[in-house]
Write a protein that holds these residues in place. Structure first.
Motif, PDB file in Angstrom:
ATOM      1  N   PHE A  84       0.875  -1.181   0.000  1.00  0.00           N
ATOM      2  CA  PHE A  84       0.000   0.000   0.000  1.00  0.00           C
ATOM      3  C   PHE A  84       0.905   1.222   0.000  1.00  0.00           C
ATOM      4  O   PHE A  84       1.796   1.349   0.837  1.00  0.00           O
ATOM      5  N   PRO A  85       0.709   2.149  -0.958  1.00  0.00           N
ATOM      6  CA  PRO A  85       1.611   3.307  -1.062  1.00  0.00           C
ATOM      7  C   PRO A  85       1.596   4.177   0.201  1.00  0.00           C
ATOM      8  O   PRO A  85       0.542   4.649   0.619  1.00  0.00           O
ATOM      9  N   SER A  86       2.761   4.394   0.760  1.00  0.00           N
ATOM     10  CA  SER A  86       2.873   5.230   1.969  1.00  0.00           C
ATOM     11  C   SER A  86       2.328   6.629   1.733  1.00  0.00           C
ATOM     12  O   SER A  86       1.771   7.257   2.643  1.00  0.00           O
ATOM     13  N   SER A  87       2.477   7.127   0.502  1.00  0.00           N
ATOM     14  CA  SER A  87       1.986   8.480   0.185  1.00  0.00           C
ATOM     15  C   SER A  87       0.460   8.572   0.269  1.00  0.00           C
ATOM     16  O   SER A  87      -0.093   9.674   0.313  1.00  0.00           O
ATOM     17  N   GLN A  88      -0.224   7.437   0.278  1.00  0.00           N
ATOM     18  CA  GLN A  88      -1.685   7.413   0.355  1.00  0.00           C
ATOM     19  C   GLN A  88      -2.173   7.112   1.776  1.00  0.00           C
ATOM     20  O   GLN A  88      -3.365   6.929   2.004  1.00  0.00           O
ATOM     21  N   LEU A  89      -1.237   7.055   2.715  1.00  0.00           N
ATOM     22  CA  LEU A  89      -1.563   6.915   4.134  1.00  0.00           C
ATOM     23  C   LEU A  89      -1.242   8.259   4.772  1.00  0.00           C
ATOM     24  O   LEU A  89      -0.082   8.596   4.998  1.00  0.00           O
ATOM     25  N   ILE A  90      -2.264   9.047   5.015  1.00  0.00           N
ATOM     26  CA  ILE A  90      -2.106  10.448   5.397  1.00  0.00           C
ATOM     27  C   ILE A  90      -2.388  10.632   6.888  1.00  0.00           C
ATOM     28  O   ILE A  90      -3.527  10.479   7.332  1.00  0.00           O
ATOM     29  N   ASN A  91      -1.331  10.913   7.646  1.00  0.00           N
ATOM     30  CA  ASN A  91      -1.464  11.154   9.079  1.00  0.00           C
ATOM     31  C   ASN A  91      -1.745  12.646   9.278  1.00  0.00           C
ATOM     32  O   ASN A  91      -0.834  13.464   9.311  1.00  0.00           O
TER      33      ASN A  91
END
Length: 193
Positions: A84-91
């Motif tokens: 899963f792309p880290s850039s699409q996991l938005i903290n």
């Protein structure tokens, strides 16, 4: 009322996450299974462990983003789905993001925010959707807690928030809820006005 990143992070660290089904919600799985356009840009706000994002990603939907104020559930998703792309996991705080999407999925985020933010939520959802965008998901149709999440509500209340910004395509009792939520959920499909 403390609903900060620390509050939610501690919930995940101590495994006090009673809202977490440990699997994709059956109504959302049924909805996703009929989606044909795998190019849709999808957001799952307040996504938590986001089994919905995992399901979508594993079924070819690559433009799925999850936003959560707490880093822990995003890390949990990344451990389960390393690709899963880290850039699409938005903290981040949902109210601070400014990308746009074709589809936003509601799954236990609305009931987790302070109820005084519900009008702001409806407006922000409208702002985040592209033309012809949709907000689809589940809202609790039950009186729940008043001093801590999950916060409940009912159809009449929800209509007052969403009608100014959305065409209400569907807001009805959910027939395929998870067993411990039967009779307590509305399935909603709202089209941006």
């Amino acid at each position: 009322m403390d609903l900060s990143a620390n509050f939610w992070g501690n919930k995940y660290k101590s495994n006090k996450i009673g809202w977490d089904l440990g699997a994709i919600s059956p109504p959302l799985k049924a909805y996703f299974d009929q989606l044909e356009n795998k190019e849709l840009k999808i957001l799952i706000p307040g996504g938590g462990n986001s089994y919905e994002a995992e399901y979508l990603f594993k079924n070819g939907f690559k433009n799925v983003s999850v936003v959560d104020i707490s880093k822990e559930p995003l890390d949990n998703l990344k451990k389960r789905v390393p690709k899963f792309p880290s850039s699409q996991l938005i903290n981040a705080n949902f109210f601070d993001i400014n990308f746009t999407f074709d589809l936003i999925i509601e799954q236990t985020f609305f009931c987790a925010i302070d109820p005084i933010l519900r009008v702001k939520y409806a407006l922000k959802m409208n702002d985040l959707l592209n033309e012809n965008g949709k907000l689809v998901g589940l809202l609790f149709d039950a009186k729940l807690n008043e001093d801590h999440p999950p916060f409940g509500g009912n159809k009449q209340e929800y209509l007052s928030y969403f009608k100014p910004y959305f065409k209400i395509t569907k807001m009805e009792s959910c027939y395929n809820s998870y067993h411990n939520r039967k009779g307590m959920e509305l399935f909603v499909m709202l089209h941006k006005k």
